[in-house]
Design a protein around this motif. Structure first.
Motif, PDB file in Angstrom:
ATOM      1  N   PRO A  39       0.828  -1.203   0.000  1.00  0.00           N
ATOM      2  CA  PRO A  39       0.000   0.000   0.000  1.00  0.00           C
ATOM      3  C   PRO A  39       0.872   1.266   0.000  1.00  0.00           C
ATOM      4  O   PRO A  39       1.863   1.345   0.737  1.00  0.00           O
ATOM      5  N   ALA A  40       0.482   2.214  -0.806  1.00  0.00           N
ATOM      6  CA  ALA A  40       1.244   3.474  -0.881  1.00  0.00           C
ATOM      7  C   ALA A  40       0.346   4.563  -1.454  1.00  0.00           C
ATOM      8  O   ALA A  40      -0.562   4.288  -2.236  1.00  0.00           O
ATOM      9  N   TYR A  41       0.647   5.783  -1.047  1.00  0.00           N
ATOM     10  CA  TYR A  41      -0.110   6.942  -1.524  1.00  0.00           C
ATOM     11  C   TYR A  41       0.664   7.548  -2.693  1.00  0.00           C
ATOM     12  O   TYR A  41       1.826   7.954  -2.541  1.00  0.00           O
ATOM     13  N   PHE A  42       0.034   7.600  -3.852  1.00  0.00           N
ATOM     14  CA  PHE A  42       0.699   8.088  -5.065  1.00  0.00           C
ATOM     15  C   PHE A  42       0.435   9.578  -5.264  1.00  0.00           C
ATOM     16  O   PHE A  42      -0.714  10.029  -5.199  1.00  0.00           O
ATOM     17  N   ILE A  43       1.512  10.298  -5.492  1.00  0.00           N
ATOM     18  CA  ILE A  43       1.430  11.728  -5.819  1.00  0.00           C
ATOM     19  C   ILE A  43       1.956  11.869  -7.247  1.00  0.00           C
ATOM     20  O   ILE A  43       3.168  11.739  -7.488  1.00  0.00           O
ATOM     21  N   ARG A  44       1.045  12.064  -8.184  1.00  0.00           N
ATOM     22  CA  ARG A  44       1.463  12.162  -9.592  1.00  0.00           C
ATOM     23  C   ARG A  44       1.619  13.633  -9.972  1.00  0.00           C
ATOM     24  O   ARG A  44       0.640  14.356 -10.144  1.00  0.00           O
ATOM     25  N   LEU A  45       2.878  14.066 -10.050  1.00  0.00           N
ATOM     26  CA  LEU A  45       3.143  15.447 -10.435  1.00  0.00           C
ATOM     27  C   LEU A  45       2.931  15.603 -11.933  1.00  0.00           C
ATOM     28  O   LEU A  45       3.270  14.700 -12.713  1.00  0.00           O
ATOM     29  N   GLU A  92       7.349  13.650 -14.965  1.00  0.00           N
ATOM     30  CA  GLU A  92       8.745  13.389 -14.621  1.00  0.00           C
ATOM     31  C   GLU A  92       9.097  14.249 -13.414  1.00  0.00           C
ATOM     32  O   GLU A  92       9.328  15.458 -13.547  1.00  0.00           O
ATOM     33  N   PRO A  93       9.123  13.638 -12.216  1.00  0.00           N
ATOM     34  CA  PRO A  93       9.270  14.443 -11.000  1.00  0.00           C
ATOM     35  C   PRO A  93      10.591  15.191 -10.881  1.00  0.00           C
ATOM     36  O   PRO A  93      10.663  16.179 -10.141  1.00  0.00           O
ATOM     37  N   THR A  94      11.662  14.749 -11.576  1.00  0.00           N
ATOM     38  CA  THR A  94      12.938  15.468 -11.404  1.00  0.00           C
ATOM     39  C   THR A  94      12.928  16.833 -12.081  1.00  0.00           C
ATOM     40  O   THR A  94      13.891  17.591 -11.949  1.00  0.00           O
ATOM     41  N   ILE A  95      11.881  17.153 -12.801  1.00  0.00           N
ATOM     42  CA  ILE A  95      11.761  18.521 -13.319  1.00  0.00           C
ATOM     43  C   ILE A  95      11.783  19.527 -12.163  1.00  0.00           C
ATOM     44  O   ILE A  95      12.267  20.639 -12.301  1.00  0.00           O
ATOM     45  N   TYR A  96      11.272  19.095 -11.001  1.00  0.00           N
ATOM     46  CA  TYR A  96      11.039  20.035  -9.902  1.00  0.00           C
ATOM     47  C   TYR A  96      12.063  19.893  -8.778  1.00  0.00           C
ATOM     48  O   TYR A  96      12.614  18.817  -8.554  1.00  0.00           O
ATOM     49  N   ASP A  97      12.243  20.998  -8.087  1.00  0.00           N
ATOM     50  CA  ASP A  97      12.962  20.989  -6.822  1.00  0.00           C
ATOM     51  C   ASP A  97      12.016  20.376  -5.780  1.00  0.00           C
ATOM     52  O   ASP A  97      11.009  20.986  -5.422  1.00  0.00           O
ATOM     53  N   LEU A  98      12.350  19.179  -5.318  1.00  0.00           N
ATOM     54  CA  LEU A  98      11.454  18.458  -4.401  1.00  0.00           C
ATOM     55  C   LEU A  98      11.915  18.556  -2.948  1.00  0.00           C
ATOM     56  O   LEU A  98      11.459  17.798  -2.095  1.00  0.00           O
ATOM     57  N   ILE A 112       9.526   7.791   1.493  1.00  0.00           N
ATOM     58  CA  ILE A 112       9.306   8.388   0.174  1.00  0.00           C
ATOM     59  C   ILE A 112       9.975   7.555  -0.920  1.00  0.00           C
ATOM     60  O   ILE A 112      11.196   7.337  -0.903  1.00  0.00           O
ATOM     61  N   HIS A 113       9.151   7.113  -1.848  1.00  0.00           N
ATOM     62  CA  HIS A 113       9.657   6.450  -3.054  1.00  0.00           C
ATOM     63  C   HIS A 113       9.482   7.400  -4.235  1.00  0.00           C
ATOM     64  O   HIS A 113       8.625   8.275  -4.210  1.00  0.00           O
ATOM     65  N   MET A 114      10.264   7.168  -5.277  1.00  0.00           N
ATOM     66  CA  MET A 114      10.110   7.979  -6.482  1.00  0.00           C
ATOM     67  C   MET A 114      10.241   7.097  -7.721  1.00  0.00           C
ATOM     68  O   MET A 114      11.051   6.169  -7.754  1.00  0.00           O
ATOM     69  N   GLU A 115       9.403   7.386  -8.716  1.00  0.00           N
ATOM     70  CA  GLU A 115       9.506   6.738 -10.026  1.00  0.00           C
ATOM     71  C   GLU A 115      10.016   7.811 -10.983  1.00  0.00           C
ATOM     72  O   GLU A 115       9.366   8.855 -11.131  1.00  0.00           O
ATOM     73  N   PRO A 121      18.931  16.448 -12.548  1.00  0.00           N
ATOM     74  CA  PRO A 121      19.526  16.154 -11.234  1.00  0.00           C
ATOM     75  C   PRO A 121      18.450  16.089 -10.159  1.00  0.00           C
ATOM     76  O   PRO A 121      17.493  16.866 -10.177  1.00  0.00           O
ATOM     77  N   LEU A 122      18.633  15.162  -9.233  1.00  0.00           N
ATOM     78  CA  LEU A 122      17.641  14.976  -8.166  1.00  0.00           C
ATOM     79  C   LEU A 122      17.837  16.034  -7.080  1.00  0.00           C
ATOM     80  O   LEU A 122      18.914  16.142  -6.500  1.00  0.00           O
ATOM     81  N   ILE A 123      16.780  16.799  -6.816  1.00  0.00           N
ATOM     82  CA  ILE A 123      16.810  17.776  -5.721  1.00  0.00           C
ATOM     83  C   ILE A 123      15.733  17.350  -4.729  1.00  0.00           C
ATOM     84  O   ILE A 123      14.537  17.509  -4.985  1.00  0.00           O
ATOM     85  N   GLY A 124      16.156  16.759  -3.622  1.00  0.00           N
ATOM     86  CA  GLY A 124      15.209  16.248  -2.638  1.00  0.00           C
ATOM     87  C   GLY A 124      15.789  14.984  -2.024  1.00  0.00           C
ATOM     88  O   GLY A 124      16.763  14.424  -2.525  1.00  0.00           O
TER      89      GLY A 124
END
Ligand code: SF4
Length: 215
Positions: A39-45, A92-98, A112-115, A121-124
């Motif tokens: 089980p996981a809560y998905f946040i689709r940016l 594509e979540p790496t577009i953002y400063d997370l 926190i997982h990320m797809e 570059p990963l910020i977060g």
């Protein structure tokens, strides 16, 4: 078309870390990879500059003005689900400063997982990175070290040697998965099974959520 997508991605990258555009968020099971069934809560940016022709969430490529949410709101909704785990995906979540989002999710006690296709570059601060490189935009080299799992989507036969090229660059701890692109599953699932049996450094990932018809 492609250059327009890349320019749109560059415009998004210049934006602040808060608010962030959320196309959808929902509580479900992780359907793919090593955490399948969890089980996981998905946040689709919203927002993607990769442009896979077989993408099944093309509506996530361009954020709408009405999709921006304050980070506090995103975290409150995730916590209300009752889970202890979120998956940040896209788009594509790496577009953002997370950095702010991941800080507040961690402060709330969430893992926190990320797809990601790893194209920026990963910020977060991410606990589990599922790195899924795509042919349509080159990944950042840092993801071969930062990945927890590598998931390569198989759309045609050329994707097997392409998957090996990426696997060779990954750190030893990275779990390796091959996954049939959904529209080609009838053609490629059996091939992937045989490939994994012959090359047991790979495991097979299926989009199990689609088989059981959940988000
Ligand atoms: S990276 Fe993901 S969201 Fe972006 S085009 Fe490819 S499959 Fe779609």
């Amino acid at each position: 078309m492609k250059s327009k997508l890349i320019k749109a991605g560059a415009d998004l990258r210049r934006k602040q870390a808060n608010p962030l555009p959320v196309m959808e968020q929902f509580y479900t099971l992780q359907g793919e990879g090593i955490w399948t069934g969890t089980p996981a809560y998905f946040i689709r940016l919203a927002g993607c500059d990769v442009g896979c022709h077989w993408c099944d969430v093309k509506e996530s490529w361009h954020p709408g003005d009405d999709q921006y949410l304050q980070i506090e709101e995103i975290v409150v909704r995730a916590l209300a689900s009752g889970t202890d785990r979120v998956v940040i995906t896209g788009g594509e979540p790496t577009i953002y400063d997370l950095s702010l989002l991941t800080k507040q999710l961690h402060e709330a006690g969430l893992k926190i997982h990320m797809e990601t296709a790893g194209v920026h570059p990963l910020i977060g601060d991410i606990d589990w990175v599922c790195f899924s490189p795509k042919k349509f935009l080159k990944p950042q080299p840092e993801f071969y070290q930062k990945a927890s799992e590598l998931k390569v989507i198989i759309f045609n036969d050329h994707d097997f040697p392409w998957a090996e090229e990426h696997a060779e660059k990954c750190a030893d701890h990275v779990q390796l998965f091959l996954q049939p692109e959904w529209s080609r599953r009838n053609k490629f699932t059996a091939k992937i099974v045989e490939y994994a049996k012959a090359n047991p450094h790979w495991r097979v990932s299926l989009q199990t959520h689609k088989y059981i018809d959940i988000p």
